[in-house]
Each structure stands twice: as C-alpha cells, then as structure tokens.
Scaffold this active site. Structure first.
Site, PDB file in Angstrom:
ATOM      1  N   VAL A   1       1.032   6.265  13.946  1.00  0.00           N
ATOM      2  CA  VAL A   1       0.424   5.224  13.117  1.00  0.00           C
ATOM      3  C   VAL A   1       1.127   3.889  13.346  1.00  0.00           C
ATOM      4  O   VAL A   1       0.490   2.826  13.325  1.00  0.00           O
ATOM      5  CB  VAL A   1       0.453   5.613  11.629  1.00  0.00           C
ATOM      6  CG1 VAL A   1      -0.114   4.504  10.758  1.00  0.00           C
ATOM      7  CG2 VAL A   1      -0.341   6.901  11.414  1.00  0.00           C
ATOM      8  N   GLY A   2       2.435   3.914  13.603  1.00  0.00           N
ATOM      9  CA  GLY A   2       3.158   2.687  13.911  1.00  0.00           C
ATOM     10  C   GLY A   2       2.584   1.977  15.116  1.00  0.00           C
ATOM     11  O   GLY A   2       2.484   0.735  15.142  1.00  0.00           O
TER      12      GLY A   2
ATOM     13  N   GLU B   1       9.207  15.824  15.428  1.00  0.00           N
ATOM     14  CA  GLU B   1       9.621  15.643  14.037  1.00  0.00           C
ATOM     15  C   GLU B   1       8.774  16.562  13.163  1.00  0.00           C
ATOM     16  O   GLU B   1       7.569  16.370  13.021  1.00  0.00           O
ATOM     17  CB  GLU B   1       9.437  14.197  13.603  1.00  0.00           C
ATOM     18  CG  GLU B   1       9.934  13.938  12.199  1.00  0.00           C
ATOM     19  CD  GLU B   1       9.769  12.495  11.767  1.00  0.00           C
ATOM     20  OE1 GLU B   1      10.713  11.941  11.186  1.00  0.00           O
ATOM     21  OE2 GLU B   1       8.694  11.919  12.011  1.00  0.00           O
TER      22      GLU B   1
ATOM     23  N   GLY C   1       6.616   5.103   8.638  1.00  0.00           N
ATOM     24  CA  GLY C   1       5.748   6.266   8.768  1.00  0.00           C
ATOM     25  C   GLY C   1       5.859   6.847  10.164  1.00  0.00           C
ATOM     26  O   GLY C   1       6.886   6.714  10.835  1.00  0.00           O
TER      27      GLY C   1
ATOM     28  N   THR D   1       5.264   7.622  14.193  1.00  0.00           N
ATOM     29  CA  THR D   1       5.217   6.802  15.402  1.00  0.00           C
ATOM     30  C   THR D   1       3.776   6.538  15.824  1.00  0.00           C
ATOM     31  O   THR D   1       3.435   5.433  16.260  1.00  0.00           O
ATOM     32  CB  THR D   1       5.998   7.500  16.523  1.00  0.00           C
ATOM     33  OG1 THR D   1       7.365   7.669  16.102  1.00  0.00           O
ATOM     34  CG2 THR D   1       5.977   6.685  17.809  1.00  0.00           C
TER      35      THR D   1
ATOM     36  N   LYS E   1       0.851  -1.185   0.000  1.00  0.00           N
ATOM     37  CA  LYS E   1       0.000   0.000   0.000  1.00  0.00           C
ATOM     38  C   LYS E   1       0.888   1.237   0.000  1.00  0.00           C
ATOM     39  O   LYS E   1       1.487   1.592   1.013  1.00  0.00           O
ATOM     40  CB  LYS E   1      -0.937   0.063   1.206  1.00  0.00           C
ATOM     41  CG  LYS E   1      -2.043   1.131   0.998  1.00  0.00           C
ATOM     42  CD  LYS E   1      -2.611   1.690   2.284  1.00  0.00           C
ATOM     43  CE  LYS E   1      -1.814   2.853   2.833  1.00  0.00           C
ATOM     44  NZ  LYS E   1      -1.849   4.080   1.979  1.00  0.00           N
TER      45      LYS E   1
ATOM     46  N   GLU F   1       9.722   1.319  10.942  1.00  0.00           N
ATOM     47  CA  GLU F   1      10.704   2.403  10.831  1.00  0.00           C
ATOM     48  C   GLU F   1       9.914   3.691  10.961  1.00  0.00           C
ATOM     49  O   GLU F   1       9.141   4.051  10.079  1.00  0.00           O
ATOM     50  CB  GLU F   1      11.444   2.327   9.496  1.00  0.00           C
ATOM     51  CG  GLU F   1      12.710   3.184   9.470  1.00  0.00           C
ATOM     52  CD  GLU F   1      12.473   4.564   8.891  1.00  0.00           C
ATOM     53  OE1 GLU F   1      12.309   5.517   9.690  1.00  0.00           O
ATOM     54  OE2 GLU F   1      12.440   4.682   7.664  1.00  0.00           O
TER      55      GLU F   1
END
Length: 503
Positions: free
Chosen positions: A251-252, A401, A247, A249, A194, A270
């Site tokens: 969403v991780g 970030e 992506g 953090t 995706k 990552e």
C-alpha cells in the site's frame, strides 16, 4: 482454552464499562454523517461480533475535510499562533487524554484485541507524553543564520508544510496516530486523519478531546473509511501538501505513486519489517529467551518491528530452543481485558486466517513446528504462540512479514554469518543484538542495515529517539526532532549588504 500455552486465565476479571460515544466523521470541529449515509461494521476480535456501525467516509467526505483543513491553514489562527500558545493547547490536550486513559485503552482493546492493561500503563500514557514532548518543541523551531560567500545576508526560516494527510494502521491505533499528529500540530500544520477501518473508535474520541482542548476547528479532522476510497482520496488529493503513511509496503507503493501522479506532495512511509534478533554465545540465556519471547509475541506479533527472526549462536542454540519452548507454554492467550493474559486475539478474521496460512507454509516448506501453531478457543481470533526451528532463510516464514505470534529460530556460527543473515531481507526497520561484548555490539550495530538497533533490550522506544526504516521499510522518521522537521519547509531569505564592515 486452558491457562497454559494455548489458553486464557480463569476468566475471573471485571470488564470495564465501555460506552461507544463517537461513530461519525469529525470535520471542521463537528461530528457529521458521511455524505453517502453509508456505515460499516466495527467488530470485536474476541468474538467476531459487531460492536458499532461507523460512518463510512469516501472521496466526497475527504474533500470536505481537506477544505476545512485548507481554510484553517490558509486563514486560521493555528499556524499564526506563537509556538508557545500551540504548546499550551497541546499540553491541555495531553491532560484530557490522561483524564480518559481507561476509556481510550478500552476502545483500543475492543477494536484491536490489544491488552487493556498495556493500554492503561503504556500506550495511552505514551500518547500524552509524546504530545507534551512536541508541545515543548513548538516554540523552539529555529532557522539558521547563513555565512554567504557574496556580500549578502542570508538566513533560513522553517515554515509549516501545510495540510497533511495521516493514514494510520490498526496495530497501534493510538500510538501511531500521535507519532504523526503530535509533531504536525507543533509545526503549525492542519490535517486530515484516516484511521484504519478495523480500529476507528479511539481516533474519533481523540478528535472530541482535541476540540475540548481548544484546537481550532478544521485543524484536526478525522475521516473513517476504507483504504481504496478514503485513503486513496487523501494520497491523490491536490490540496494536501504531505501524506504520512504507516502500513504495508504494497500500500505504501500505491500511496507514493498517487502522490507523484497528483501534486508531487511530500511523502513519508513507515512500512513493513522482518526484524532479526541476534543472540551470541556469551548472552545470558534466560534473559535472551525472555527478550525473544517478547520481541516475537508482544501485541500478538502485530508489530512492525517484531523480532520474528531469531538467530542464536551454535554454542547456546540447543539450550535456547529448549527454554524457548518452555517459555512459550507460560505465555497466556485469552481475553485482552483479563489482567493475567499476555496475548489477545488477532485484529480480525482476515489477519487470523493469514497468520494460520503462514504457519501451514512453514510446515510445508520443511521447518519444524516446536510449539503452538493452532487456533485456540471456540470463538474469536486467537492463535497459540508458535515457534519454528530448522528454518532456512529462503522460507516464507523467514522472509515475509507475518504480523502474528510466529517465531522463526535459526542457528549461526560466526559474527560474519550473523550479519549476512540479518541483512538478507528486503526490509530494514529494526534489529536486536544480545551480547556482553561491546566490540561485538558495536560491529554488528554498524553492519546491520536498519533504522533502529536495540542492544540487550527490545522495543526500547522513546519520544526523543527517531524511528524509521531503511530499504523497503520506508523513509522518514517518527519521534524525535527529526519527525518535527518532516512537517516543516525550509525557506532561504537573502538580502544584499552594502558597505558592511564584515561578512
């Protein structure tokens, strides 16, 4: 926009002829519409104008793609092929990418605002090199012979993990796609990709080339769509054996939770970074200024390893600040297809506005705006390269970030202070050190909690060099043989020995 700090060049350049050929989902070797028939807009960040309508996949489409990938893994030829044969097909895939460098680079520039010149010279050739690296590794996947304590013979097998879901970000849509796809293909896995909804075009083109190269139907599937629908369906799918996500953090965390709540699939992440670049008094100031400029502003700051926290030792701090401000004024912002430009637009309106909010946060919290800080141009998502001084470690611009062209300059006295400041972050993805003292370089590189340390260089990536994070920057490694092992299970096989003359 002028040709100085906040402008583009004179505009006299030739645009490549861009034809958008692929806008549908790629499932089981075919381009198909989404089941719902929905599409979404792909926009050009230079103008904000719509360039294409892309098929919007969701859970139903992910189900179809996973079914194809499952069939290709359980009953297809790809995992049953010798590593040598997989490597030959992957090399052919790389050859086809080399034949289409300009078109692929143009698609990433059109989608993401990336520099066309960099795409042609670095990003796309880097993709084919990475494919060839793992093509060469495909027939060198070895287990071990074990020395059992009992009267047994034991050995290990390394087997492909199965069906993999790859969720790819928008900042390096080609590079990071192949961070994931290349080792997974070499291992014998099948996959559902995706791409980010902001940058779907090149992934679909790569799917077309994969088919031409001879990668069997169902091995590589591409479902374009949105994170909360298509991405969530991949993370929670019961028939996916592993998910690899790059992506944010935030969403991780959601991906990891979905994996745990579904089938406890393996996860590699990552995630974000807030990387320090530490410049000591003995550094060549001109070299350090240039390194800091590239570390902060390359790819408009939309880099997970951007060196956006610049710590400069007090003996050269004032000289560094003066030269950094002068250097920023020569960093040309403008159309990414112009070969004289250093920085294109942010990827979309949302990211553009986010970066500007952080610049306002920096001013509000008391940092000094040295240069930049404003949008530029009358259309598109362009932002001036921005430098703050008098930044404190607690400020948002020093902790979060930003993913934009914003440099935070800070002063330090001692090596101990530099190490403490560098580690004062929830992230641990990368760091840079600039010094002529080997002892300083050794001490600091061993003291910073980050996955990759660059000494007197920055962005020194290599296919053989593992890359990944500590702390909230995630876990698992891309590139190198470590990445290949992410897509392999280790199986132990033990048989008894009778009357063996030795153990």
């Amino acid at each position: 926009m002028s040709s100085e700090s906040n402008g583009n060049s004179n505009g006299s350049f030739k645009m490549p002829d861009i034809k958008i050929k692929f806008t549908k989902l790629f499932i089981n070797g075919q381009f198909v519409d989404s089941i719902s028939g929905k599409t979404f807009e792909s926009r050009d960040p230079r103008t904000g104008e719509v360039t294409a309508r892309i098929a919007e996949g969701d859970k139903a489409d992910v189900d179809l793609a996973v079914k194809a990938a499952r069939e290709a893994f359980d009953h297809g030829v790809w995992p049953r092929m010798s590593g040598y044969e997989r490597g030959r097909i992957m090399s052919k895939f790389a050859d086809l990418i080399d034949e289409n460098v300009e078109e692929l680079a143009a698609l990433d520039s059109l989608d993401a605002g990336k520099l066309f010149s960099h795409g042609k010279l670095m990003d796309i050739p880097g993709v084919s090199r990475l494919l060839r690296y793992y093509a060469g590794a495909a027939d060198k996947i070895h287990g071990e012979t074990l020395k059992c304590l009992q009267q047994c013979q034991g050995y290990t097998l390394k087997e492909p993990i199965g069906v993999v879901g790859h969720i790819v970000p928008w900042n390096y849509p080609s590079t990071i796609l192949f961070f994931k796809v290349s080792p997974a293909l070499a291992a014998g896995c099948t996959m559902v990709v995706k791409p980010a909804e902001q940058t779907p075009l090149s992934a679909l083109y790569y799917a077309h080339l994969a088919k031409q190269a001879g990668i069997p139907d169902g091995v590589l599937n591409v479902v374009t769509g949105f994170g909360p629908t298509a991405g969530a369906a991949i993370a929670s799918h019961m028939e996916i054996d592993k998910v690899s996500f790059t992506g944010s953090t935030e969403v991780g965390r959601a991906v990891m939770e979905a994996a745990a709540r579904s089938n406890l699939k393996s996860v590699s992440l990552e995630l974000g970074g807030k990387c320090p670049l530490i410049i000591f008094d003995d550094a060549d100031v001109d070299m350090a200024v240039n390194l800091a400029r590239v570390a902060s502003f390359l790819n408009k700051g939309e880099v997970c390893v951007a060196g956006s926290r610049i710590y400069v030792q007090e003996g050269i701090y004032d000289e560094f600040v003066k030269k950094a401000a002068e250097s920023a004024k020569t960093w040309v912002v403008g159309d990414p297809f112009d070969p004289h430009v250093n920085q294109g637009p942010q990827v979309d309106k949302a990211q553009f506005e986010k970066v500007l909010r952080y610049i306002e946060d920096g001013k509000r919290e008391g940092a000094t705006l040295l240069t930049g800080g404003k949008p530029c141009g009358d259309q598109g998502y362009y932002i001036e390269p921005t430098i703050f001084t008098d930044v404190k470690d607690h400020m948002l611009i020093a902790q979060d970030e930003i993913f934009g062209p914003v440099m935070s300059l800070m002063k330090f006295k001692t090596i101990e202070e530099a190490i403490e400041k560098a580690n004062n972050t929830k992230y641990g993805l990368a760091a840079g050190i600039v010094t002529k003292d080997l002892n300083t370089a050794n001490r600091v590189s061993r003291s910073i909690r980050a996955g990759i340390i660059w000494i007197n260089c920055y962005f020194a990536f290599d296919a053989d060099c593992p890359f990944g994070g500590f702390k909230m920057s995630g876990f698992g490694r891309d590139m190198g043989l470590d990445a290949l092992n992410k897509y392999l299970h280790v199986k132990s096989v033990v048989t008894p020995l009778y009357d063996s003359p030795w153990l």
